[in-house]
Design an enzyme around this catalytic site. Sequence first.
Site, mmCIF file in Angstrom:
data_model
loop_
_atom_site.group_PDB
_atom_site.id
_atom_site.type_symbol
_atom_site.label_atom_id
_atom_site.label_comp_id
_atom_site.label_asym_id
_atom_site.label_seq_id
_atom_site.Cartn_x
_atom_site.Cartn_y
_atom_site.Cartn_z
ATOM 1 N N HIS A 189 -7.613 9.438 -2.292
ATOM 2 C CA HIS A 189 -7.088 9.300 -0.927
ATOM 3 C C HIS A 189 -8.047 9.838 0.142
ATOM 4 C CE1 HIS A 189 -2.966 9.058 1.304
ATOM 5 N NE2 HIS A 189 -3.947 8.751 2.121
ATOM 6 N N LYS A 203 -2.486 6.129 -4.301
ATOM 7 C CA LYS A 203 -3.634 7.021 -4.055
ATOM 8 C C LYS A 203 -3.416 8.380 -4.683
ATOM 9 C CE LYS A 203 -3.808 4.662 0.402
ATOM 10 N NZ LYS A 203 -2.428 4.542 0.918
ATOM 11 N N ASP A 213 0.848 -1.199 0.000
ATOM 12 C CA ASP A 213 0.000 0.000 0.000
ATOM 13 C C ASP A 213 0.887 1.253 0.000
ATOM 14 O OD1 ASP A 213 -2.820 1.160 0.459
ATOM 15 O OD2 ASP A 213 -1.558 2.208 1.919
HETATM 16 N N1 LIG Z 1 -5.956 5.893 3.344
HETATM 17 C C1 LIG Z 1 -5.518 6.603 4.352
HETATM 18 O O1 LIG Z 1 -5.928 7.761 4.570
HETATM 19 C C2 LIG Z 1 -4.514 6.005 5.278
HETATM 20 C C3 LIG Z 1 -4.286 6.589 6.543
HETATM 21 C C4 LIG Z 1 -3.368 5.960 7.388
HETATM 22 C C5 LIG Z 1 -2.704 4.807 6.987
HETATM 23 N N2 LIG Z 1 -2.909 4.296 5.732
HETATM 24 C C6 LIG Z 1 -2.187 3.075 5.260
HETATM 25 O O2 LIG Z 1 -2.367 2.054 6.237
HETATM 26 C C7 LIG Z 1 -1.097 1.578 6.664
HETATM 27 C C8 LIG Z 1 -1.176 1.065 8.089
HETATM 28 O O3 LIG Z 1 -1.601 2.074 8.990
HETATM 29 P P1 LIG Z 1 -0.609 2.823 9.997
HETATM 30 O O4 LIG Z 1 0.760 2.838 9.449
HETATM 31 O O5 LIG Z 1 -1.273 4.100 10.343
HETATM 32 O O6 LIG Z 1 -0.660 1.965 11.316
HETATM 33 P P2 LIG Z 1 -0.599 0.423 11.774
HETATM 34 O O7 LIG Z 1 -0.222 -0.461 10.673
HETATM 35 O O8 LIG Z 1 -1.850 0.180 12.541
HETATM 36 O O9 LIG Z 1 0.555 0.516 12.854
HETATM 37 C C9 LIG Z 1 1.878 0.785 12.509
HETATM 38 C C10 LIG Z 1 2.657 0.923 13.820
HETATM 39 O O10 LIG Z 1 2.629 -0.294 14.552
HETATM 40 C C11 LIG Z 1 3.956 -0.814 14.698
HETATM 41 N N3 LIG Z 1 3.844 -2.273 14.483
HETATM 42 C C12 LIG Z 1 3.704 -2.929 13.311
HETATM 43 N N4 LIG Z 1 3.591 -4.258 13.512
HETATM 44 C C13 LIG Z 1 3.633 -4.437 14.837
HETATM 45 C C14 LIG Z 1 3.579 -5.600 15.661
HETATM 46 N N5 LIG Z 1 3.417 -6.808 15.139
HETATM 47 N N6 LIG Z 1 3.677 -5.428 17.011
HETATM 48 C C15 LIG Z 1 3.814 -4.201 17.543
HETATM 49 N N7 LIG Z 1 3.884 -3.066 16.819
HETATM 50 C C16 LIG Z 1 3.791 -3.198 15.479
HETATM 51 C C17 LIG Z 1 4.803 -0.100 13.674
HETATM 52 O O11 LIG Z 1 6.112 0.093 14.127
HETATM 53 P P3 LIG Z 1 7.445 -0.351 13.304
HETATM 54 O O12 LIG Z 1 7.329 0.117 11.903
HETATM 55 O O13 LIG Z 1 8.524 0.348 14.073
HETATM 56 O O14 LIG Z 1 7.511 -1.854 13.427
HETATM 57 C C18 LIG Z 1 4.106 1.260 13.600
HETATM 58 O O15 LIG Z 1 4.507 2.092 14.676
HETATM 59 C C19 LIG Z 1 -0.208 2.815 6.478
HETATM 60 O O16 LIG Z 1 1.161 2.511 6.578
HETATM 61 C C20 LIG Z 1 -0.678 3.291 5.132
HETATM 62 O O17 LIG Z 1 -0.118 2.488 4.105
HETATM 63 C C21 LIG Z 1 -3.823 4.860 4.886
#
Ligand SMILES: NC(=O)c1ccc[n+]([C@@H]2O[C@H](COP(=O)([O-])OP(=O)(O)OC[C@H]3O[C@@H](n4cnc5c(N)ncnc54)[C@H](OP(=O)(O)O)[C@@H]3O)[C@@H](O)[C@H]2O)c1
Length: 308
Positions: free
Chosen positions: A110, A77, A43
């Site tokens: 997005h 996006k 993504d």
């Molecule tokens: N469409 C939109 O508006 C939108 C908005 C937000 C996000 N997104 C997409 O969704 C993806 C995921 O969301 P997100 O990045 O906000 O948050 P997430 O995936 O819920 O959480 C990421 C966080 O959790 C940690 N983490 C990952 N795996 C873990 C595990 N197994 N145990 C403990 N901690 C863990 C990561 O740290 P480390 O990297 O240090 O391991 C990072 O700090 C984004 O990267 C993006 O591609 C889209």
Amino acid sequence: MKYVKLNDEVRVPVIGLGTWKANPGEVYQAIRWAIKLGYQHIDCAPIYGNEKEIGQALHDAMSEGDIRREDLFVVSKLWNDSHAEEDVLPALQQTLNDLQLDYLDLYLVHWPVAQRKGTVLPEVAEDMISLRELPLEITWAGMEQAQKKGLAKSIGVSNFGQKNLQNLIEKAEIVPAMNQIENHPLLQQNDLIDFCHKNMIAVTAYSPLGSGMHDGDRNLIENPVLKEIADRLNATTAQVMLAWQIARGVVSIPKSIHMERIKENFAAQNFELDDEDMKKIASLDEGYRFVDGSAFAKGDYSTGSIFA
Ligand SMILES: NC(=O)c1ccc[n+]([C@@H]2O[C@H](COP(=O)([O-])OP(=O)(O)OC[C@H]3O[C@@H](n4cnc5c(N)ncnc54)[C@H](OP(=O)(O)O)[C@@H]3O)[C@@H](O)[C@H]2O)c1
């Protein structure tokens, strides 16, 4: 590998790698590990500022034989400053150039907000364009062109609520294949997911682990209810949250730059939750957003109206 089918019969791998806040210098390695570990779904978004490095990683993974293009599922996006119909294809072309690809598997609008051309993030009300001036169906017409030209195999939206979706469905030629929304045990959005599924729109959960954000007791990785389930299944709380989404027919895109976590998150596909566990997780819903859209709550937009 488990998949969710889109309304155009395309299959989306249920676990993808998120790349927001995976900085240049980190994201290359994360993508290479993920693909070697079996990830197919990545993504991306130009606003994350790392598509060039992701492109290099995808190129190297393919040229070194780790994966074939047809087995990858790459999502990106359209940023908010390119909502004018004529701005969609150039924005997509820039992303394709950066990712070193000829086509995307899925291209998403997005956010359901429009900004003046060239604004990265809005600072003042004048940076925004109201939806009356630039309606979402105009942007969508540009997205439909992208699909017709084969530059995006499927097209969809992100951060759309029921009202925005209903409006779009009524006016669109092509129904969005996907709605990517914040989703985790504190923000379950059951009504929106039901609405999407009834209308043949698949759902991807972003921030499925809570985005690494903590707000007082709201720390999903340390949540005691999730911990109890995880300990019993010999899993981690992250795996429980991802297995829960798979059980609801929702795709997840957890982000990590650490190999062990990338592996752990992918292995969530191996766990199944029973009805009791599903009920316990259902009870955690607070309607709480970590990504609240406040950055765009300017001019005509409020956080309430953005997610309508
Ligand atoms: N469409 C939109 O508006 C939108 C908005 C937000 C996000 N997104 C997409 O969704 C993806 C995921 O969301 P997100 O990045 O906000 O948050 P997430 O995936 O819920 O959480 C990421 C966080 O959790 C940690 N983490 C990952 N795996 C873990 C595990 N197994 N145990 C403990 N901690 C863990 C990561 O740290 P480390 O990297 O240090 O391991 C990072 O700090 C984004 O990267 C993006 O591609 C889209």
